[in-house]
Motif scaffolding. Structure first.
Motif, PDB file in Angstrom:
ATOM      1  N   TRP A  79     -11.372   7.241 -11.532  1.00 20.05           N
ATOM      2  CA  TRP A  79     -10.241   6.723 -10.753  1.00 20.05           C
ATOM      3  C   TRP A  79     -10.447   7.145  -9.305  1.00 20.05           C
ATOM      4  CZ3 TRP A  79      -4.490   8.731 -11.045  1.00 20.05           C
ATOM      5  CH2 TRP A  79      -3.664   7.838 -10.323  1.00 20.05           C
ATOM      6  N   ALA A  81      -9.011   7.137  -6.332  1.00 25.35           N
ATOM      7  CA  ALA A  81      -7.680   6.924  -5.769  1.00 25.35           C
ATOM      8  C   ALA A  81      -7.485   7.720  -4.476  1.00 25.35           C
ATOM      9  CB  ALA A  81      -6.624   7.322  -6.784  1.00 25.35           C
ATOM     10  N   ASP A 204      -2.299   6.060  -3.710  1.00 25.81           N
ATOM     11  CA  ASP A 204      -2.296   5.674  -5.123  1.00 25.81           C
ATOM     12  C   ASP A 204      -1.622   6.710  -6.011  1.00 25.81           C
ATOM     13  OD1 ASP A 204      -3.863   3.274  -4.665  1.00 25.81           O
ATOM     14  OD2 ASP A 204      -5.554   4.632  -4.316  1.00 25.81           O
ATOM     15  N   HIS A 218       0.504   4.735  -8.387  1.00 22.29           N
ATOM     16  CA  HIS A 218       0.316   3.290  -8.451  1.00 22.29           C
ATOM     17  C   HIS A 218      -0.605   3.007  -9.631  1.00 22.29           C
ATOM     18  CE1 HIS A 218      -1.220  -0.620  -6.384  1.00 22.29           C
ATOM     19  NE2 HIS A 218      -0.263  -0.866  -7.268  1.00 22.29           N
ATOM     20  N   SER A 221      -3.699   0.766  -9.630  1.00 18.37           N
ATOM     21  CA  SER A 221      -4.871   1.138  -8.841  1.00 18.37           C
ATOM     22  C   SER A 221      -5.990   1.705  -9.712  1.00 18.37           C
ATOM     23  CB  SER A 221      -4.489   2.170  -7.778  1.00 18.37           C
ATOM     24  OG  SER A 221      -4.162   3.423  -8.373  1.00 18.37           O
TER      25      SER A 221
END
Length: 331
Positions: A79, A81, A204, A218, A221
């Motif tokens: 991820w 982010a 995010d 988020h 995302s």
């Protein structure tokens, strides 16, 4: 050996999978209607919301190797982010830290994969563990059956539940129940929000200070998620404990206000829901890796064990604890 595993979260599925791989006959009992535990994803018309565990890190070599294998198999991705801290309307970019991973296309995908090759009995709540001629019997209730039934006998039993729930089932072994009772877990109210228009918040994931909410993210995302303005919030442990029995609609109203305050946004969601996790985070873990009585052949594992890490409540703790307990059978 015939083994019962109680709980189909990551710890239970990991332990069951490793025991099954070593030739044991394993049956997993799960009170919910699906496997994954707190690595859950709620499916809606807008898409999925990871309303439980948000991501995980890998610190110990054993778990790093496992995560690498999951990534190679396409089960897990990184991820990438933008993380910040929010306080009184001020945004501070978070410093660099460990890589954060998520299961794809939702956090529950990993649990579904681990359960695929196992005998998992969902919708079945184990209410009691009883000693029976050197083995164990389980008392099991189900929504579709009016009376409890017995399951077993089993040669061994593994309890892979949050500590508070494990204590009640470990009553047959008072010493072990007492040990499990020393762990303390905090609850969490989760907030799920979907918006028609983009909020353009510039991050995010955010740790929120001085708010009912401790975290917002988020969700869309994350890799391989359905596009959209989908947000998840987690209330602080203290606020969740104080409002644990509040009406969900009232909780939703309060947390939505907290979200608007933290983000300085007054855009109203087209979808809003809350979920109560009674046992979300281990705040006082046991310093050991797992519990295991080789004579009675009963044990417990989960993210409420430190498992050699600094702190607990992580997916890595659950994995390391479960793997250690599975190894105990061969010791």
């Amino acid at each position: 050996m015939k083994i019962a595993v109680i709980g189909a979260g990551l710890a239970g599925l990991t332990c069951a999978g490793q025991l099954s791989a070593h030739g044991h006959s394993v049956t997993v009992y799960e009170k919910s209607h699906s496997a994954a535990g707190r690595m859950s994803t709620r499916e809606t018309e807008l898409g999925g919301f990871d309303h439980g565990a948000q991501y995980f890190t890998a610190r110990q070599p054993a778990f790093q190797r496992q995560v690498a294998a999951w990534r190679k198999s396409g089960l897990v991705d990184l991820w990438k982010a933008r993380f910040v801290t929010l306080e009184a309307g001020v945004t501070t970019v978070a410093g660099r830290s460990s890589q954060r991973f998520v299961a794809v296309p939702g956090m529950n995908a990993l649990g579904r994969h681990l359960a695929k090759e196992l005998d998992v009995r969902t919708g079945q709540r184990v209410t009691r563990i009883e000693s029976y001629h050197g083995g164990w019997l389980l008392r099991v209730s189900a929504e579709t059956v009016a009376i409890e039934a017995s399951a077993g006998p089993f040669d061994a039993v593994i309890v892979a539940l949050p500590a508070d729930q494990a204590v009640a089932l470990l009553e047959a072994v008072p010493t072990m129940a007492s040990q499990a009772g020393r762990a303390r877990m905090a609850p969490c109210w989760s907030l799920l929000l979907g918006f028609e228009q983009e909020l353009k918040l510039g991050f995010d994931g955010a740790w929120v200070k001085n708010s009912r909410l401790a975290w917002i993210a988020h969700d869309a995302s994350k890799p391989q998620r359905r596009p959209g303005e989908h947000w998840v919030g987690h209330a602080s442990g203290e606020w969740s404990a104080e409002h644990l029995e509040d009406d969900p609609e009232r909780v939703k109203e309060k947390l939505l206000r907290a979200f608007h305050s933290a983000t300085a946004s007054d855009v109203q969601p087209v979808y809003a829901a809350v979920h109560r996790w009674r046992f979300a985070q281990a705040v006082e873990p046991l310093p050991s890796t797992c519990l295991w009585d080789p004579q009675l052949r009963i044990g417990a594992c989960g993210d409420w064990f430190a498992a050699g890490l600094d702190g607990a409540g992580r997916i890595e703790n659950a994995y390391l604890s479960a793997a250690a307990l599975a190894e105990s059978f061969a010791a």
